[in-house]
Write a protein that holds these residues in place. Structure first.
Motif, PDB file in Angstrom:
ATOM      1  N   UNK A   1     -27.098   1.781 -67.196  1.00 43.68           N
ATOM      2  CA  UNK A   1     -26.979   2.787 -68.243  1.00 43.68           C
ATOM      3  C   UNK A   1     -26.379   4.089 -67.766  1.00 43.68           C
ATOM      4  N   UNK A   2     -26.105   4.969 -68.718  1.00 43.87           N
ATOM      5  CA  UNK A   2     -25.581   6.305 -68.458  1.00 43.87           C
ATOM      6  C   UNK A   2     -26.336   7.282 -69.354  1.00 43.87           C
ATOM      7  N   UNK A   3     -26.406   8.560 -68.972  1.00 48.22           N
ATOM      8  CA  UNK A   3     -26.980   9.543 -69.899  1.00 48.22           C
ATOM      9  C   UNK A   3     -26.095   9.648 -71.143  1.00 48.22           C
ATOM     10  N   UNK A   4     -26.718   9.604 -72.306  1.00 47.01           N
ATOM     11  CA  UNK A   4     -25.999   9.713 -73.563  1.00 47.01           C
ATOM     12  C   UNK A   4     -26.490  10.932 -74.331  1.00 47.01           C
ATOM     13  N   UNK A   5     -25.586  11.555 -75.069  1.00 47.75           N
ATOM     14  CA  UNK A   5     -25.910  12.752 -75.835  1.00 47.75           C
ATOM     15  C   UNK A   5     -25.412  12.592 -77.266  1.00 47.75           C
TER      16      UNK A   5
ATOM     17  N   UNK B   1     -30.143   2.437 -71.751  1.00 46.66           N
ATOM     18  CA  UNK B   1     -29.602   1.105 -71.513  1.00 46.66           C
ATOM     19  C   UNK B   1     -29.136   0.470 -72.824  1.00 46.66           C
ATOM     20  N   UNK B   2     -29.952   0.607 -73.867  1.00 41.02           N
ATOM     21  CA  UNK B   2     -29.583   0.037 -75.164  1.00 41.02           C
ATOM     22  C   UNK B   2     -30.417   0.717 -76.237  1.00 41.02           C
ATOM     23  N   UNK B   3     -29.831   0.862 -77.419  1.00 45.08           N
ATOM     24  CA  UNK B   3     -30.535   1.465 -78.542  1.00 45.08           C
ATOM     25  C   UNK B   3     -30.735   0.421 -79.627  1.00 45.08           C
ATOM     26  N   UNK B   4     -31.957   0.319 -80.153  1.00 45.21           N
ATOM     27  CA  UNK B   4     -32.262  -0.640 -81.205  1.00 45.21           C
ATOM     28  C   UNK B   4     -31.790  -0.133 -82.550  1.00 45.21           C
TER      29      UNK B   4
END
Length: 273
Positions: A117-121, A141-144
Motif C-alpha cells: 500500500x501507499x498513503x492515500x489522501x 491496502x484496499x478500501x471496501x
C-alpha cells in the motif's frame, strides 16, 4: 483521451488531458456519478544520454487537472518535477469522500506486487488534500465499498493490520501474525478479509485464509488468489497456480464452500458486482 464505453457498444470521449512532451504518464479517476474526471499528468522531458549522466532533458512537471464530462480540462496545480525522486504524486481513485491521490513509483526495477500500500489522501475539487485515508501514519491496502479501509503502517513493517474508517478510527484488528500479505481483499461491509498471510515476510506461506471481525478464521485453497468480494458471503478471485481462471468461493457461517470456476481465462484489474 478518456473515453466511455456504453453497454450498447457506443464509445464517447468524455475528457482530454493533453501533453506535448515525449515522455508522459497520465492517471485519472472518475466520480461515482460519472460527471467529473480528475487526472495527474506527469511529464519527463525527452530522453537524454545514457547512464551515467542526465536521464531526461527538457521540462518535467506534475499537473493536477480536472474536467467535467464533455468539457475542457482545467489545471488546478502545476509543479516542476524532481526526476531523481523515487515517488510522484498521482490520482489513485474516487470514493464517496471524493478523489484520492498518493505517491507512485515512477522508476523501479521490478513491478510492485499487489498488497503493497501507499498513503492515500482525499482531495477537494480544488485539488487541496483534506483527509489522510485511514488516519495519519497508515497506508491503505484496499478500501471496501462501504468505506472501510484495510490499513498497515508499511509494506515491510511487522505492524498490526487493521480495518479502519476513512477518518482513521479502528474498527477491528487482524491477528498479530498477519502483517504483510498478497491477494488481499476486504468484504463490502469491512467485516472480513481474505488474504495470503506471510507472502512477503520471508517465511513460507501457510495458505490463504479468511479472517472475520468476530475472530473466526476460515481456510481456503492455497491456489486461490483472492481479488475481491461479490458480496459479504462470496470471495472472487483466480483459481490455479497460473491464476488464469476466474472463480468464486461462497462462505456460509464462516465455512467456505467449494471453488466454483467460471471457465473464463482472464485477469481483471478490478472486480465489481
Amino acid at each position: 483521451m478518456v473515453r466511455r464505453l456504453e453497454r450498447s457498444g457506443t464509445v464517447t470521449t468524455i475528457a482530454s488531458f493533453p501533453t506535448t512532451e515525449p515522455q508522459h504518464m497520465t492517471a485519472f479517476a472518475v466520480s461515482p456519478d460519472g460527471g467529473t474526471i480528475m487526472a495527474t499528468v506527469l511529464t519527463f522531458g525527452r530522453i537524454g544520454p545514457g547512464l551515467p549522466g542526465a536521464i531526461t532533458i527538457g521540462p518535467s512537471y506534475n499537473n493536477l487537472e480536472i474536467a467535467t464530462a464533455g468539457g475542457p480540462a482545467t489545471v488546478l496545480s502545476h509543479a516542476p518535477q524532481n526526476t531523481t525522486r523515487p515517488g510522484q504524486f498521482a490520482v489513485a481513485g474516487w470514493d464517496q469522500g471524493g478523489p484520492l491521490a498518493g505517491a507512485i513509483a515512477t522508476t523501479t526495477q521490478n513491478a510492485l506486487p499487489e498488497g503493497w500500500g501507499i498513503p492515500l489522501f482525499h482531495l477537494g475539487l480544488d485539488g487541496n488534500s483534506h483527509e489522510h485515508l485511514g488516519g495519519v501514519g497508515r497506508v491503505a491496502e484496499v478500501e471496501a465499498a462501504g468505506g472501510q479501509v484495510l490499513c498497515s503502517t508499511s509494506a515491510f513493517a511487522a505492524a498490526p493490520v487493521q480495518v479502519r474508517t476513512s477518518a482513521g478510527a479502528v474498527t477491528w484488528s487482524l491477528p498479530a501474525a498477519v502483517h504483510s500479505w498478497s491477494s488481499v481483499a476486504l468484504s463490502p461491509s469491512g467485516n472480513a478479509v481474505a488474504a495470503d498471510p506471510g507472502a512477503f515476510t520471508g517465511t513460507a506461506s501457510n495458505g490463504n485464509k479468511v479472517y472475520f471481525r468476530d475472530g473466526a478464521v476460515a481456510g481456503i485453497p492455497a491456489d486461490f488468489y483472492s481479488a475481491g468480494w461479490w458480496d459479504d458471503q462470496t470471495v472472487v478471485g483466480y483459481s490455479g497456480v497460473d491464476r488464469s481462471t476466474l472463480a468464486t468461493i461462497t462462505l456460509s457461517d464462516h465455512q467456505p464452500g467449494a471453488v466454483h470456476k467460471l471457465n473464463k481465462s482472464l485477469y481483471a484489474g478490478r472486480i465489481d458486482p
